[in-house]
Write a protein that holds these residues in place. Structure first.
Motif, PDB file in Angstrom:
ATOM      1  N   VAL A  95      50.077  -9.804  11.949  1.00  0.00           N
ATOM      2  CA  VAL A  95      48.922 -10.018  11.061  1.00  0.00           C
ATOM      3  C   VAL A  95      49.113 -11.325  10.277  1.00  0.00           C
ATOM      4  N   GLN A  96      50.334 -11.532   9.755  1.00  0.00           N
ATOM      5  CA  GLN A  96      50.588 -12.727   8.943  1.00  0.00           C
ATOM      6  C   GLN A  96      50.344 -13.987   9.764  1.00  0.00           C
ATOM      7  N   ILE A  97      50.800 -13.990  11.009  1.00  0.00           N
ATOM      8  CA  ILE A  97      50.597 -15.167  11.867  1.00  0.00           C
ATOM      9  C   ILE A  97      49.110 -15.316  12.175  1.00  0.00           C
TER      10      ILE A  97
ATOM     11  N   THR B  81      56.566 -12.509   2.971  1.00  0.00           N
ATOM     12  CA  THR B  81      55.125 -12.227   2.953  1.00  0.00           C
ATOM     13  C   THR B  81      54.555 -12.186   1.536  1.00  0.00           C
TER      14      THR B  81
ATOM     15  N   SER C  58      46.612 -14.415  10.576  1.00  0.00           N
ATOM     16  CA  SER C  58      45.801 -14.745   9.401  1.00  0.00           C
ATOM     17  C   SER C  58      45.813 -16.241   9.116  1.00  0.00           C
ATOM     18  N   ARG C  59      46.697 -16.983   9.774  1.00  0.00           N
ATOM     19  CA  ARG C  59      46.778 -18.435   9.594  1.00  0.00           C
ATOM     20  C   ARG C  59      46.464 -19.172  10.890  1.00  0.00           C
TER      21      ARG C  59
ATOM     22  N   ARG D 275      44.702 -12.307   2.128  1.00  0.00           N
ATOM     23  CA  ARG D 275      45.331 -12.121   3.434  1.00  0.00           C
ATOM     24  C   ARG D 275      46.851 -12.206   3.320  1.00  0.00           C
ATOM     25  N   ALA D 276      47.542 -11.319   4.053  1.00  0.00           N
ATOM     26  CA  ALA D 276      49.002 -11.392   4.111  1.00  0.00           C
ATOM     27  C   ALA D 276      49.390 -12.582   4.970  1.00  0.00           C
ATOM     28  N   ILE D 277      50.273 -13.411   4.449  1.00  0.00           N
ATOM     29  CA  ILE D 277      50.727 -14.584   5.207  1.00  0.00           C
ATOM     30  C   ILE D 277      52.238 -14.763   5.012  1.00  0.00           C
ATOM     31  N   ASN D 278      52.863 -15.564   5.886  1.00  0.00           N
ATOM     32  CA  ASN D 278      54.277 -15.896   5.747  1.00  0.00           C
ATOM     33  C   ASN D 278      54.379 -17.131   4.852  1.00  0.00           C
TER      34      ASN D 278
END
Ligand code: FAD
Ligand code: FES
Ligand code: FES
Lengths: 273, 175
Positions: free
Chosen positions: A103-105, B54, A107-108, B60-63
């Motif tokens: 999801v984190q990847i 995170t 989302s970007r 939004r959840a992001i790294n």
């Protein structure tokens, strides 16, 4: 990370100018999920990252057009996977976008970044090939459109000329009586780059158009007729052995995944009817 | 190349507005930990693989290891330090404690931020949806079962009940 400069142009023209005046020393940055990892590993000697996320003439949405959809370059894979029109008409693309990273990847990560990074394993490439996507490109000298098939030229290389920027992707709605699906093999269920991936579009008549990932130096497209074994797809691929899979295994799996993808596409055709 | 000039950014972090001068190649993670001393956000792989870093940016959840501080200009950032309010833990934090979902705790802030982003979008997720939302977060200790349990428990708290057939037991260990 090695120091570099950061620019945030407002327009395509400005972004393209920055890119051309720093040829070889600047890179566009969309979601940065490829670029920042590469910078961290010291793979680039970049002096300038050109952040294009606030370029006002670049879209980050899927727009419905007469006869198809236009996907803005900045569309995030998480949004692409969830888009209703894409799910209904281009399910293989929705499935592929939803299978990228986490999801984190997603989302970007953007769609244009996925194809411009030009990994042979880029997950959105097989469906974009199978659906016959057109890539709309901006350059200072003018705009042009290139078919997806001519976009990938070598591992990590595209047909983009210096200073050119992918603006959007166009997909025509598949004809009535077609079905499509995406199949992917990885070593674990989430967060792994595909060892082999296949997207296919099947016509009621039995014609098929397929896109393959991770079985050659670039993503690959093939056209033919549906058969029980689908073993003819082996002719199109040139897999290599790496840490994810061996060459023979990849060759066998691309056939197996093609069979599976065709079967699921057939099922979907039935659902529509 | 000339030494890159610092960039001035405006960013909202855990509800507070900040004006900061950051290096162009500085990650959001580094900015949070080293400039703002918000060390709850962890760094492990630095490459988007583990999820320890995170945070939630604009919902939004992001790294944060893969985002530049400069890119956060104008954004709203939520970190683990921003969850508790008025001395009370967020129900999700409490659920992690109650379920025994924390062992060494290194993955916990990232896990909670990923789960928080999920619950903000979808207050009553299924086990499958929880696993999907957490697949970018690695834990070396717990085996994941109690983490999934904690998220389910938190989802149960303020709103209505989840679907009764979705007990959270099945396959929770093979994430
Ligand atoms: C942990 C992790 C897991 C991943 N898993 C997967 C996976 O499962 N499948 C997969 O396919 N990928 C995966 N990736 C790779 C990456 O996330 C995707 O390729 C993503 O789509 C890249 O998009 P981006 O916007 O982040 O690109 P960026 O990193 O911003 O850019 C990538 C490249 O494209 C160029 N570029 C970007 N936008 C444009 C444009 N509009 N015009 C011209 N050039 C442009 C940039 O200059 C750069 O060279 C993963 C990455 C990480 C870190
Ligand atoms: S430190 Fe960012 S994902 Fe591992
Ligand atoms: S509790 Fe130790 S890594 Fe998860």
């Amino acid at each position: 990370m090695r120091p570099f400069n950061y620019a945030r142009p407002q327009s395509l023209r400005e972004a393209s100018q920055l890119l051309s005046t720093h040829t070889g020393r600047a890179a566009l940055m969309a979601g940065g999920t490829d670029l920042i990892v590469q910078m961290g590993r010291g793979l680039h000697s970049l002096e300038l990252a050109i952040d294009i996320k606030r370029v006002s003439d670049l879209g980050d949405q899927v727009e419905k057009m007469p006869g198809g959809v236009r996907i803005g370059a900045l569309t995030r894979l998480e949004d692409l996977a969830a888009n209703e029109v894409v799910r209904a008409s281009f399910p293989a693309l929705s499935e592929a976008a939803g299978s990228v990273g986490s999801v984190q990847i997603r989302s970007r990560a953007t769609i244009a970044g996925n194809i411009c990074n030009a990994s042979p394993a880029a997950d959105t490439a097989p469906p974009l090939l199978a659906y016959g996507a057109q890539v709309n490109i901006f350059g200072i000298a003018g705009r042009r459109t290139l078919s997806m098939e001519r976009f990938f030229t070598a591992p990590g290389k595209t047909a983009l000329l210096p200073g050119e920027i992918v603006e959007s992707l166009d997909l025509a709605f598949p004809k009535e009586g077609t079905g499509s699906a995406f199949e992917r093999l990885a070593r674990r269920a989430g967060m792994d780059v595909a060892s082999v991936s296949v997207a296919c579009l099947v016509w009621h008549s039995g014609s098929v158009r397929l896109g393959f990932g991770a079985v050659g130096p670039t993503p690959i497209v093939a056209e033919g007729e549906e058969t029980d074994s689908m073993d003819w797809v082996g002719e199109y691929v040139k897999p290599v052995s790496d840490i994810r899979a061996g060459e023979d295994y990849r060759r066998a799996m691309v056939v197996a995944l093609s069979r599976r993808a065709v079967k699921r596409s057939r099922k979907r055709m039935g659902e529509d009817a | 190349m000339d030494a890159p000039a610092e960039i001035l950014i405006k960013v909202t972090i855990n509800g507070g507005q900040h004006r900061l001068s950051v290096s162009p190649h500085e990650t959001l993670l580094k900015m949070l930990r080293e400039r703002l001393l918000l060390a709850g956000t962890k760094e492990s792989c630095g490459e988007g693989e583990c999820g320890a870093c995170t945070v939630i940016v604009d919902g939004r959840a992001i790294n944060s290891c893969l985002m530049l501080a400069a890119e956060a200009d104008g954004s709203e950032v939520l970190t683990i330090e921003g969850l508790a309010s008025g001395g009370e833990l967020d129900p999700l934090q409490q659920a992690f404690i109650d379920a025994g979902a924390v062992q060494c705790g290194f993955c916990t802030p990232g896990m909670i931020m990923s789960a928080k982003a999920l619950l903000m979008r979808n207050p009553h997720p299924t086990v499958a949806q929880i696993k999907q939302a957490l697949c970018g977060n690695l834990c070396r200790c717990t085996g994941y079962t109690r983490i999934i349990r904690a998220v389910l428990d938190a989802a149960l708290q303020p709103g209505g009940p989840r679907a009764p057939q979705d007990t959270g037991e099945e396959h929770a260990e093979d994430n």
